[in-house]
Design a protein around this motif. Structure first.
Motif: not given
Length: 337
Positions: A87, A91, A302, A305, A309
């Motif tokens: 993840g 990203r 998640r 990710e 972010q």
């Protein structure tokens, strides 16, 4: 990269080959729409012929961005952090960043060495899967002035940001599940080692619920060497030798649970009739097309990710709403309990 004539192919060599200036080559690479099509094609042909690879480090220095994010991972073996790394990397790649990995084998000293090496590359951010740091490493990270994200745990005072879940609450949730199935003589199988803080937290939550219930108390054992699967097998053997009436075991990882299941099979124990077995992580082999293992599912993808972010947002001047992001967990009831 391609080496030619004893060194790297330079932008100057590309410019000479194409009959343009170095600034024109730079524009073709970074803002091609500002260069005439004929010139673009000539520069691209020279790049292809010479095998030139742009120096991203040099470009990063001029813009104070390396477009590299470092990740210091507690273990690169097995499936533990695989989805999180996936993840994180995906990203970052979507945003033209690259991921640089280092493993620590759950050692704070090795983490400190990796952090120093990573910072030498001037990364745009650092991700750590441990919250147990040496004092020097913590000081260095705090002084780095780049986004630092700790994963898989929610420390009270994160260095920068944290993304994960409560390992203590996850252990407690599994204890409640096993109590609800009627189990009363339960054991916890973990791994010994100074870096397994998360395993200790899972045990603490597990033991606390059993003690508070007044119906059961937790028994615990840990293995210090071998693969995770081997440790799980030896852990169950140790549990049954000391507490032969054990009717359930909660393993600190699915890999440990795989070993425990193998040992139960060798002993002729029926799972879950004679012995319930639960794990942690919900790795692919634990699912309905694999072991059918009861486990704690955590949102590994998640987590990665979200960490990526966070770093991208902070570097873009976007301040996160909170320093910690709790993504929770879920107890998955399958055939082993």
């Amino acid at each position: 990269m391609t080496i030619e004539s004893g060194g790297w192919v330079t932008m100057g060599e590309v410019a000479e080959k194409a009959g343009v200036s170095k600034i024109t080559v730079s524009r073709v690479l970074r803002t091609p729409d500002k260069v005439r099509e004929e010139t673009r094609e000539r520069v691209r042909a020279a790049i292809a012929e010479l095998g030139y690879v742009p120096d991203e480090a040099a470009g990063g220095l001029s813009s104070r961005r390396s477009r590299i994010v470092g990740a210091v991972i507690s273990t690169l073996a097995g499936s533990t952090f695989a989805s999180t790394v996936d993840g994180l990397g995906a990203r970052l790649r979507q945003n033209d960043h690259q991921l640089l990995l280092a493993g620590t084998d759950y050692s704070s000293a090795k983490e400190a060495e990796a952090v120093g090496a990573m910072l030498g590359r001037r990364p745009d951010g650092l991700v750590l899967t441990s919250t147990a740091h040496t004092a020097n490493a913590r000081q260095t990270l705090a002084a780095s002035r780049i986004p630092v994200v700790e994963l898989w745990e929610l420390p009270v005072d994160p260095i920068g940001y944290a993304v994960g879940f409560s390992n203590r609450d996850a252990g407690a949730a599994m204890a409640r599940h096993l109590l609800a199935t009627g189990r009363r003589r339960m054991a916890f199988i973990g791994t010994s080692g100074e870096g397994d803080r998360r395993g200790r937290l899972r045990y603490e939550g597990f033991a606390e619920i059993l003690a508070d219930s007044g119906l059961a108390e937790a028994r615990a054992t840990a293995a210090s060497s071998g693969t995770q699967t081997a440790r799980g097998a030896r852990g169950l053997a140790a549990v049954l030798e000391r507490w032969p009436d054990t009717d359930a075991v909660f393993c600190s990882s699915d890999a440990l649970a795989l070993g425990a299941l193998s040992e139960a099979g060798r002993r002729g124990l029926r799972v879950p009739d004679d012995l319930a077995i639960a794990g942690f992580g919900d790795f692919e082999f634990a699912g309905e097309f694999g072991l059918g293992l009861t486990t704690v599912r955590i949102p590994g993808l998640r987590i990665g990710e979200t960490a990526a972010q966070l770093i991208l947002d902070v570097n873009a001047g976007i301040e996160p709403a909170s320093r910690t992001v709790d993504l929770g967990f879920e107890v998955i009831d399958r055939s082993t309990t």
